[in-house]
Design a protein around this motif. Structure first.
Motif: not given
Length: 82
Positions: A62-68, A73-80
């Motif tokens: 579950g922790a690995l799935l949440i991390e992925r 989600w962060r990459m889609q928002r334009g994050g590093k």
């Protein structure tokens, strides 16, 4: 003078109460005859142990799935990338 003597006596008594005490509980773990408490390997296949292992594996998955998910989600928002 009496108050100082009383304060010193109380401080000394407090220090004695807070001082580490010798502990001998760990000595009960070691017995002269190892057959007195034999290892019960059959308990490893009990439902409690199997359930604990499954819960631990599920928590890590579950922790690995949440991390992925968070990383995507962060990459889609334009994050590093992390």
């Amino acid at each position: 003078m009496i108050q100082r003597r009383l304060w010193c006596s109380m401080a000394g008594a407090g220090m004695l109460l807070l001082a580490p005490q010798p502990v001998s509980a760990h000595e009960k773990w070691f017995v002269a005859d190892p057959n007195y408490y034999p290892i019960e390997w059959g308990r490893l296949r009990s439902w409690q142990v199997i359930g604990a292992i499954l819960i631990a594996v599920g928590a890590v998955a579950g922790a690995l799935l949440i991390e992925r998910w968070y990383r995507g989600w962060r990459m889609q928002r334009g994050g590093k990338p992390v």
